[in-house]
Design an enzyme around this catalytic site. Structure first.
Site, PDB file in Angstrom:
ATOM      1  CE  LYS A  32      33.822  33.751  45.950  1.00  0.00           C
ATOM      2  NZ  LYS A  32      34.932  34.584  46.439  1.00  0.00           N
ATOM      3  NE  ARG A  86      31.972  35.131  43.023  1.00  0.00           N
ATOM      4  CZ  ARG A  86      30.889  35.704  43.542  1.00  0.00           C
ATOM      5  NH1 ARG A  86      29.683  35.250  43.200  1.00  0.00           N
ATOM      6  NH2 ARG A  86      30.985  36.699  44.393  1.00  0.00           N
ATOM      7  CE1 TYR A 101      36.526  40.289  41.402  1.00  0.00           C
ATOM      8  CE2 TYR A 101      36.386  41.196  43.608  1.00  0.00           C
ATOM      9  CZ  TYR A 101      36.570  40.111  42.770  1.00  0.00           C
ATOM     10  OH  TYR A 101      36.804  38.883  43.302  1.00  0.00           O
ATOM     11  CG  HIS A 120      37.711  36.996  38.268  1.00  0.00           C
ATOM     12  ND1 HIS A 120      36.644  36.631  39.053  1.00  0.00           N
ATOM     13  CD2 HIS A 120      38.099  38.220  38.699  1.00  0.00           C
ATOM     14  CE1 HIS A 120      36.406  37.588  39.938  1.00  0.00           C
ATOM     15  NE2 HIS A 120      37.265  38.558  39.745  1.00  0.00           N
ATOM     16  CG  HIS A 160      31.126  41.936  44.990  1.00  0.00           C
ATOM     17  ND1 HIS A 160      31.733  42.847  44.164  1.00  0.00           N
ATOM     18  CD2 HIS A 160      31.648  40.730  44.657  1.00  0.00           C
ATOM     19  CE1 HIS A 160      32.576  42.224  43.366  1.00  0.00           C
ATOM     20  NE2 HIS A 160      32.542  40.946  43.644  1.00  0.00           N
ATOM     21  NE  ARG A 210      32.847  38.084  39.747  1.00  0.00           N
ATOM     22  CZ  ARG A 210      31.666  38.214  40.348  1.00  0.00           C
ATOM     23  NH1 ARG A 210      30.556  37.985  39.676  1.00  0.00           N
ATOM     24  NH2 ARG A 210      31.594  38.582  41.619  1.00  0.00           N
TER      25      ARG A 210
END
Length: 298
Positions: free
Chosen positions: A172, A148, A279, A244, A270, A247
């Site tokens: 995250k 990211r 994705y 992104h 994830h 990515r």
């Protein structure tokens, strides 16, 4: 309890109890501030404790005129989380968003770039420019490791484990993961550290930050967006791209070359395999090729 007090307490809860990233907390806060502004502008006398479902509905109807369904769904989700927090803290007994219907939205598949387009983008970087080498390795690292943009700009020199072939990434919710980095990218990073970064004096708190601007501070997300936007214009790429996109291209190219979806999930960081499936979309021609190549009755 007034709105300012409630929002401040909620921010602390999101940071300490839920471990959410700074950007996520900012997003949640902005949505609450929109609700507070709506109440103030319409002279509605409500506190976080007394606000009712009807007022929330009026706010969402107003929001629907300005944003798309995806943004509406995000705002409703954020409000629901806020009022759940107030219930958890015994400020309320009910959640005024419970009866709200979230707009139905389809799965938005992110854009992807071909390997040739990735190569064109990176080769368009002006290496004679003082920041050219830095920009090349930033894009190379994002694409090579599926990072990211927030993960790339906060990457530290102490996160590099080149002997083992990995970098440590703080994702995250401050969740740590180790991602492989190939030798070509390692070479560019080493060149940047030893020949470019060594001439930049890091400011306090940025001594360990890998990518620095000319003033010795960390780069911003906006700066990476601008670098990509200019490169896309330089090569005549008529696609709406962002960091992104790199990515997503990383994940798509790995899958197309036979990588396991679970392995890609771990590298992307994830929690759910479902997120990875969103994705990593595949076009129908590729699916047909997979069946024709690997099915036992081909």
């Amino acid at each position: 309890m007034n709105w300012q007090h409630a929002i401040k307490d909620y921010q602390m809860y999101l940071k300490i109890e839920r471990g959410l990233s700074k950007n996520t907390i900012i997003s949640y806060t902005k949505d609450l501030e929109k609700l507070y502004s709506f109440i103030t502008e319409n002279n509605i006398v409500n506190t976080p404790v007394t606000i009712d479902a009807e007022t929330i509905k009026l706010f969402i109807y107003d929001v629907a005129k300005k944003v798309n369904p995806r943004s509406q769904a995000r705002i409703i989700s954020g409000l629901r989380s806020f009022f759940d927090y107030l219930i958890f803290e015994d400020y309320r007994t009910t959640n005024p968003t419970d009866l709200l219907e979230t707009p139905k939205i389809g799965r938005k598949l992110p854009d992807t770039l071909s390997q040739e387009e990735i190569d064109l983008l990176i080769s368009a970087i002006d290496l004679s420019h003082p920041q050219g080498e830095r920009n090349r390795i930033i894009l190379e690292t994002i694409y090579s490791c599926g990072l990211r943009v927030s993960e790339a700009i906060t990457l530290k020199i102490s996160d590099l484990f080149f002997e083992e072939g990995f970098i440590r990434v703080l994702g995250k919710g401050n969740k740590e993961r180790f991602v492989p980095i190939h030798q070509e990218a390692q070479k560019y990073v080493s060149i940047y550290i030893n020949q470019i970064r060594v001439h930049i004096k890091p400011q306090k708190e940025y001594e360990d930050t890998l990518f620095l601007n000319r003033r010795g501070k960390a780069l911003t997300r906006q700066m990476i967006f601008m670098i990509l936007k200019k490169l896309a214009s330089d090569i005549g790429l008529h696609k709406k791209i962002s960091p992104h996109t790199l990515r997503h291209s990383f994940a798509t190219h790995l899958l197309q070359n036979g990588a396991d979806l679970r392995a890609i999930q771990q590298m992307l960081g994830h929690e759910s395999i479902t997120t990875t499936e969103i994705y990593v979309h595949l076009d129908r021609s590729y699916l047909k090729e997979v069946v024709e190549t690997y099915h036992p009755r081909k």
